[in-house]
Design an enzyme around this catalytic site. Structure first.
Site, mmCIF file in Angstrom:
data_model
loop_
_atom_site.group_PDB
_atom_site.id
_atom_site.type_symbol
_atom_site.label_atom_id
_atom_site.label_comp_id
_atom_site.label_asym_id
_atom_site.label_seq_id
_atom_site.Cartn_x
_atom_site.Cartn_y
_atom_site.Cartn_z
ATOM 1 N N TYR A 166 24.924 17.008 29.067
ATOM 2 C CA TYR A 166 24.605 18.430 29.277
ATOM 3 C C TYR A 166 23.111 18.718 29.217
ATOM 4 O O TYR A 166 22.712 19.867 29.313
ATOM 5 C CB TYR A 166 25.315 19.296 28.235
ATOM 6 N N LYS A 193 33.543 7.408 22.640
ATOM 7 C CA LYS A 193 33.909 6.404 23.653
ATOM 8 C C LYS A 193 32.948 5.221 23.493
ATOM 9 O O LYS A 193 32.358 4.722 24.454
ATOM 10 C CB LYS A 193 33.817 7.056 25.048
ATOM 11 N N ASP A 252 39.944 8.408 24.517
ATOM 12 C CA ASP A 252 41.206 8.495 25.264
ATOM 13 C C ASP A 252 42.410 8.449 24.328
ATOM 14 O O ASP A 252 43.394 9.168 24.521
ATOM 15 C CB ASP A 252 41.297 7.398 26.327
ATOM 16 N N ASP A 270 34.113 19.180 25.009
ATOM 17 C CA ASP A 270 34.487 20.123 26.059
ATOM 18 C C ASP A 270 35.938 19.853 26.483
ATOM 19 O O ASP A 270 36.782 20.764 26.541
ATOM 20 C CB ASP A 270 33.533 19.901 27.248
#
Ligand code: NAP
Length: 416
Positions: free
Chosen positions: A160, A227, A281, A305
């Site tokens: 971002y 991740k 995930d 998000d």
């Protein structure tokens, strides 16, 4: 109304900080409000009625909020020719607590988004989204009440940061050439390029806030969602920095999952918080399959998000979920939906997202009696199936209320 200097309400006092950075809240704290655009005025009228009703009912007139309006968005532009006056930023920083309606992103206003500008200019580095089920809400899962988490999303870094170059642009071509010549990195010619910066300071600030929240609210765990198996030096580093911060600053009150099982047979000692981590995930699956194992989630910007909206959908609350953006000493509460311009001025939409953002605000002030009154009244109103159009269309046998009628129903349903 002046936008560069605000006249505080005579009956109110400023919220101060003590030596440890904790709020000192007077009985009549000055709280800034920004009405917002589109449906902002509709939901503000309904929500303020609920906030004032709950505080009056909980504290019998001893406590009351001294509201001070400040301007941003369309109202500021109409009155002062500016979308985000410096006086508004100064007032939020100085009075420390504010609540706002949704705002239109000005077209050609010279900024990407008013909300992004507010976050950046006040360094509101943590986006906080509590996600829990209110009985009576239509939900797509069988046991929505098992999910009760607070998501802390890093708000200033990650992809971002806005550093990206379009495929085929001179900048992208030069970046690809630089990566090849300096680092022997093989990037396909003609690629678009985006940069993902994540710092130790930004990551630790966020995780610190999440751990403090868990300790202050008797939550059992903080889970670092990342991740890092793929993005080792950004997402992986976020996880490592999170554990490091827990050890360094909260070593006496946190433990790892290994320590919990090896040292305590899986029984969490009173007053302690267990630090977990999950790959992003897997976290999505876990929230669906084992929701009750999670309390507070701390995560970088992009994961946050995604997981916020996914989690909110599980409790049926998309469109009514609350949110807050915080720095170390400023908190700005806001609904998570936009300005829904087609419904503006119709007294029609659901004010729950702003009302629940106000519940977060009351908890932040330490006025939890008033916050619980609102939550109980909301459940009673939902279970009575007296709701606004968005929920009425999903329920059998519901009674349709306008936005202001819904606010009045909540106050009528408040039971001390
Ligand atoms: P939106 O304003 O959230 O509206 C999309 C749809 O969501 C509405 O048409 C309505 O669906 C439903 N909805 C939203 N708020 C609702 C409420 N309080 N009660 C019931 N239903 C509600 O999204 P958008 O149309 O994409 O964005 C419009 C403007 O808002 C844009 O200018 C955007 O930049 C801005 N925005 C601001 C913020 C913010 O200030 N934080 C956040 C997001 C967007 P139905 O028509 O199906 O009933």
């Amino acid at each position: 109304m002046p936008t560069d200097s605000h006249t505080p309400p005579a009956e109110g006092s400023r919220i101060e900080l003590d030596g440890q950075g904790r709020l000192v809240v007077p009985d009549r704290p000055i709280v800034c409000w920004l009405e917002g655009d589109g449906i902002g005025p509709d939901i503000w009228v309904a929500a303020r009625h609920v906030f004032d009703g709950a505080v009056a009912s909980a504290y019998g007139g001893v406590r009351a909020i001294a509201w001070m309006e400040i301007l941003a968005g369309g109202k500021a532009h109409a009155e002062a020719g500016e979308w985000l006056p410096q006086g508004t930023l100064d007032a939020i920083a100085s009075y420390r607590v504010a609540i706002k309606g949704p705002m239109t992103t000005p077209v050609g206003g010279g900024m990407r988004s008013l909300n992004v500008a507010l976050r950046q200019r006040l360094n509101l580095y943590a986006c906080i989204r509590p996600v829990k089920y209110y009985r009576g809400t239509p939900s797509p899962v069988r046991e929505p009440e098992k999910l009760d988490v607070v998501i802390f999303r890093e708000n200033t870094e990650d992809v971002y940061s806005g550093i990206e170059w379009e495929a085929g642009s001179d900048e992208a071509r030069r970046a690809i050439e630089f990566m090849r010549s300096e680092f022997e990195a093989d990037i396909r010619p003609g690629s678009g390029i985006g940069i993902k910066p994540m710092s130790e300071e930004g990551s630790k600030n966020l995780v610190r806030k999440a751990i403090r929240h868990a300790l202050d609210n008797d939550r059992a765990s903080v889970t670092l969602m990342h991740k890092g198996n793929i993005m080792k030096f950004t997402e992986g580093a976020f996880c490592a920095w999170g554990y490091e911060l827990a050890r360094e600053e909260f070593g006496d009150v946190t433990l790892t999952e290994t320590e919990l099982w090896d040292g305590h047979g899986g029984e969490l000692p009173a007053g302690k918080v267990v630090m977990k981590d999950r790959i992003a995930d897997a976290m999505f699956q876990q929230l669906l399959l084992r929701p009750s194992e999670y309390d507070v989630i701390a995560t970088p910007n992009l994961n946050g998000d995604y997981i916020s909206d996914a989690a909110v959908a599980q409790v049926g609350g998309l469109g009514v979920a609350p949110g807050a953006n915080m720095s170390d000493d400023v908190a700005l509460f806001e609904p998570t939906h936009g300005t829904a311009p087609k419904y503006a001025g119709q007294d029609k939409v659901n004010p729950s997202s702003l009302i629940l953002s106000g519940v977060m605000m009351l908890d932040h002030l330490g006025w939890s009696e008033a916050a619980r009154l609102i939550e109980r009244a909301l459940e009673k109103t939902l279970q009575a199936k007296t709701v606004t159009y968005d929920l009425e269309r999903q329920m059998d046998g519901a009674t349709l209320l306008s936005c202001s009628e819904f606010g009045r129903a909540l106050v009528d349903n408040m039971e001390n």
